[in-house]
Design an enzyme around this catalytic site. Structure first.
Site, PDB file in Angstrom:
ATOM      1  N   HIS A  77      29.517   9.709 -24.123  1.00 62.41           N
ATOM      2  CA  HIS A  77      27.860   8.923 -24.178  1.00 62.41           C
ATOM      3  C   HIS A  77      28.223   7.629 -24.293  1.00 62.41           C
ATOM      4  O   HIS A  77      29.198   6.974 -23.559  1.00 62.41           O
ATOM      5  CB  HIS A  77      27.115   9.132 -25.386  1.00 62.41           C
ATOM      6  CG  HIS A  77      26.635  10.721 -25.472  1.00 62.41           C
ATOM      7  ND1 HIS A  77      26.180  11.521 -24.402  1.00 62.41           N
ATOM      8  CD2 HIS A  77      27.276  11.771 -26.413  1.00 62.41           C
ATOM      9  CE1 HIS A  77      26.110  12.848 -25.577  1.00 62.41           C
ATOM     10  NE2 HIS A  77      26.991  13.137 -26.156  1.00 62.41           N
TER      11      HIS A  77
ATOM     12  N   CYS B 191      28.288  16.044 -22.045  1.00 64.52           N
ATOM     13  CA  CYS B 191      28.110  16.365 -23.144  1.00 64.52           C
ATOM     14  C   CYS B 191      27.622  18.109 -22.758  1.00 64.52           C
ATOM     15  O   CYS B 191      28.179  18.874 -22.280  1.00 64.52           O
ATOM     16  CB  CYS B 191      26.951  15.902 -24.641  1.00 64.52           C
ATOM     17  SG  CYS B 191      27.571  16.768 -25.792  1.00 64.52           S
TER      18      CYS B 191
END
Lengths: 460, 238
Positions: free
Chosen positions: B190, B93
């Site tokens: 994630h 990310c």
């Protein structure tokens, strides 16, 4: 004291409509019906929430924050009852605008009159500005600000901004946790009342992993003289003059066990010896928040002491039950900080067995990454204990436990909650306790499952 | 044998469970009798490029991203030396975005990246949140959860990690997810990423250990629980 609001015809109509809807929902057995009546009422009279709450003599107190909203509201209502106040309270935890409206209407009579001294509203962080636009909120309690539910609000800063906005609208008194640097940066321009923890008894260690916090003024990492749990402690900023304010209401000499805590509570400089029938330092903070709010509302020290002692647990918050003669504790988990605290209490009980149920519905948070930020490693302290995992994401929970160091042979994956409960209870020894840790929607399922076994959870 | 991990900005970027990736690599190495050393490398702290086998950078909040970007630029040359020496870098990310050429926000100056990946990111108007399944070139799948509004576009020197089956991936437009350039990896997944994708975790472990130990074969582990969770994740709605 606030001046009483005049009710309009629309308000009375709104109350009527909502009450009829609520009673039909109940008659048809459609569930608790905590939102629909509120939605209808707001359609009929958009200002009904403000008008109804404006009838109370002592106004509205709001409780918000990441964790502990429901427990703090519950403890505060126990104190207020002891102190002889009458009040309306959204006790079913429906903490958005429609739910709060619905619960307030329930407290009103068919003529829309409310015979209460005050309104006690538990309010979702994001809903606070919306409610504050409709209701004059006299004081806002902020329990703590953890990094929670990121997929819902985006980021912690967003949550802080929403709370600031909510407090600013009515220039409410801010009742804040002095030990949480994230909370202390809120609403600098209003009046404050701080609560905090001064000292714990020898042998009470910091619970779980420490969380870093950053100065709300200069952005530097916060330093600590002492940490109690998470980012809670005696903190200061090395980069500027921002530091923990001295709390007006505080606890010292805190002792904790698996089921209760004892401490000296200082209010107005005088101490009361208090017992709280809840485990964990996080619940001591909830008690302090409630005590500060109660003191502000005019409750006596004695009423606060008695109210704390008389507190009986809320739906799914360290709730103790006996099921088929066996001992069960239900503790909602929903984010890393709360789960870490719950686990810290659980491992104080050498006879603990666990059932952890993880769902990923919207109300639980769809991202379950947080399981990896919670300190499940603590459970290795319970040697040879068996752990049942359940819920829509039971498989993920099993993996988390395996990597926390739990022997894979001791992890039992039973996705269906009813089956998991039956199985865990049937293998539970007479001297053991089942610690049942569900996420929010699992807790609602659990309530139904236990009801079918003849056990009622509180508030139901 | 020893496996050395540098967890960059561990204290800053720890809000999306990315710690799970470190836990997973450490445990999978330990279960095979490999010693593990994990160092948290903070802002301003040097990391010897000859020492570490594996570098990890996770995701954080926007405000933290700016501070991290400044620090990362300062350590760009040592990180490039480490990669040239065979170290593996995994970024998720926010960390992924900073490994590209730049991140362009809606307003304010561009955040300079370190160009370890031939990619760039621009701020988007829509937050891409939800479960993700991607298919890799060898037909294996990776599962995870994305939560980002930045849109990342890949250049010609970099391969996507996989093709989107469920979810948005790099930008929600071209069906690509993640990036891989030699031993440098970036992804929006994630979940945490590695616990439910054990084969990919082992792939990274082998690649990182190759730096000092050459081609090695890892002992087989019982991944029944991990594969069950992977299988379950394949059935989740976006």
């Amino acid at each position: 004291m606030t001046e009483k609001t005049i009710l309009t015809l629309a308000d009375r109509a709104a109350v009527l409509v909502a009450k009829l809807a609520a009673s039909s929902i109940r008659k048809l057995g459609l569930g608790l019906g905590s939102n629909l009546p509120g939605r209808l009422a707001l359609k009929v009279s958009p200002n009904v929430l403000g008008h109804l709450s404006g009838q109370t003599t002592r106004g509205v107190i709001a409780i918000t924050g990441t964790n502990g909203k429901s427990t703090t509201s519950g403890i505060l209502s126990s104190i207020l009852r002891t102190a002889g106040f009458t009040f309306a309270h959204n006790r079913q935890g429906a903490n958005l605008v429609t739910g709060i409206t619905a619960s307030l209407i329930e407290s009103a009579d068919w003529n829309a009159n409310i015979a209460a001294d005050l309104c006690l509203f538990e309010i979702d962080e994001a809903a606070l500005p919306l409610v504050a636009q409709q209701v004059i909120i006299g004081s806002v309690v902020v329990t703590n600000l953890f990094r929670d539910q990121l997929d819902r609000f985006g980021e912690l800063d967003t949550t802080a901004r929403l709370i600031n906005k909510g407090i600013g609208i009515n220039q409410s008194l801010a009742i804040l946790n002095a030990d949480d640097p994230n909370v202390c940066q809120l609403a600098p321009e209003v009046s404050h009342l701080f609560f905090g923890l001064e000292s714990v008894a020898a042998g009470v260690a910091a619970e779980g992993n420490m969380e870093l916090a950053y100065c709300g003024k200069c952005g530097k990492e916060i330093s600590y003289n002492r940490v109690f749990y998470g980012q809670m402690g005696h903190w200061y900023c090395q980069g500027c003059d921002f530091k923990r304010p001295d709390p007006a209401i505080y606890a010292t000499d805190v002792e904790v066990s698996a089921t209760a805590s004892r401490f000296k509570l200082f209010i107005d400089g005088k101490a009361e010896e208090c017992t709280l029938p809840l485990p964990g330092l996080f619940n001591v903070y909830n008690a302090l928040a409630a005590a500060a709010a109660a003191f502000h509302l005019g409750a006596t020290r004695e009423a606060i002491r008695a109210g704390l002692k008389a507190y009986s647990t809320l739906f799914g918050r360290s709730e103790r039950l006996t099921i088929e003669g066996k001992s069960v504790i239900v503790q909602l988990i929903k984010n890393p900080a709360g789960a870490t605290q719950a686990l810290a209490s659980c491992i104080r009980d050498p006879k603990a067995r666990l059932l952890i149920a993880i769902n990923d519905n919207l109300a639980d948070g769809r991202d379950i990454s947080w399981l990896w930020d919670a300190d499940f490693e603590q459970l290795t302290a319970l040697t040879d204990t068996s752990i049942t995992v359940s819920g829509q994401r039971a498989e993920d929970m099993a993996v988390r436990l395996k990597y926390a160091g739990i022997n894979a042979d001791h992890i039992f994956t039973v996705p269906k909650l009813a089956q998991a409960v039956t199985q865990a209870l049937s293998t539970l020894g007479a001297d053991e306790t089942l610690w049942l840790m569900p996420t929010y929607t699992n807790l609602l399922d659990l309530q139904k499952i236990l009801k079918s076994m003849g056990v009622s959870m509180s508030g139901t | 044998m020893e496996f050395r991990i540098a967890h960059l900005y561990a204290h800053f970027l720890n809000i999306y469970g990315d710690r799970g990736n470190i836990i997973t690599l450490s445990q999978r190495a330990k279960w095979r009798g490999i010693e593990v050393k994990v160092d948290a490398i903070d802002i301003g702290q040097d990391a010897d490029p000859d020492y570490y086998d594996f570098y990890f950078i996770g995701g954080g909040q926007d405000k933290q991203q700016i501070v991290i970007a400044e620090d990362l630029v300062k350590r760009a040359s040592t990180l490039k030396t480490a990669v040239a020496g065979g170290a593996v870098v995994l970024t998720v990310c926010g960390g992924y975005q900073l490994l590209g050429h730049y991140y362009r926000p809606h307003e304010g100056p561009e955040l300079k990246g370190i160009s370890l990946l031939d990619a760039y990111t621009v701020a988007g108007n829509r937050r891409m949140i939800g479960n993700v399944v991607i298919k890799r070139d060898d037909d294996t799948t990776l599962v995870g959860f994305e939560n980002h509004s930045g849109k990342t576009f890949l250049g010609k020197d970099v391969q996507p990690l996989g093709k989107i089956v469920v979810g948005n991936g790099n930008n929600g437009e071209d069906k690509s997810e993640g990036a891989c350039q030699g031993t440098v990896y970036g992804t929006y997944l994630h979940g945490s990423l590695l616990p439910k994708n054990p084969a990919f975790a082992d792939h990274l472990l082998i690649q990182a250990l190759a730096r000092r130990y050459g081609a090695i074969k890892l002992a087989t582990l019982d991944d029944a629980l991990e594969l069950q969770a992977h299988k379950r994740a394949l059935t989740l709605p976006a």
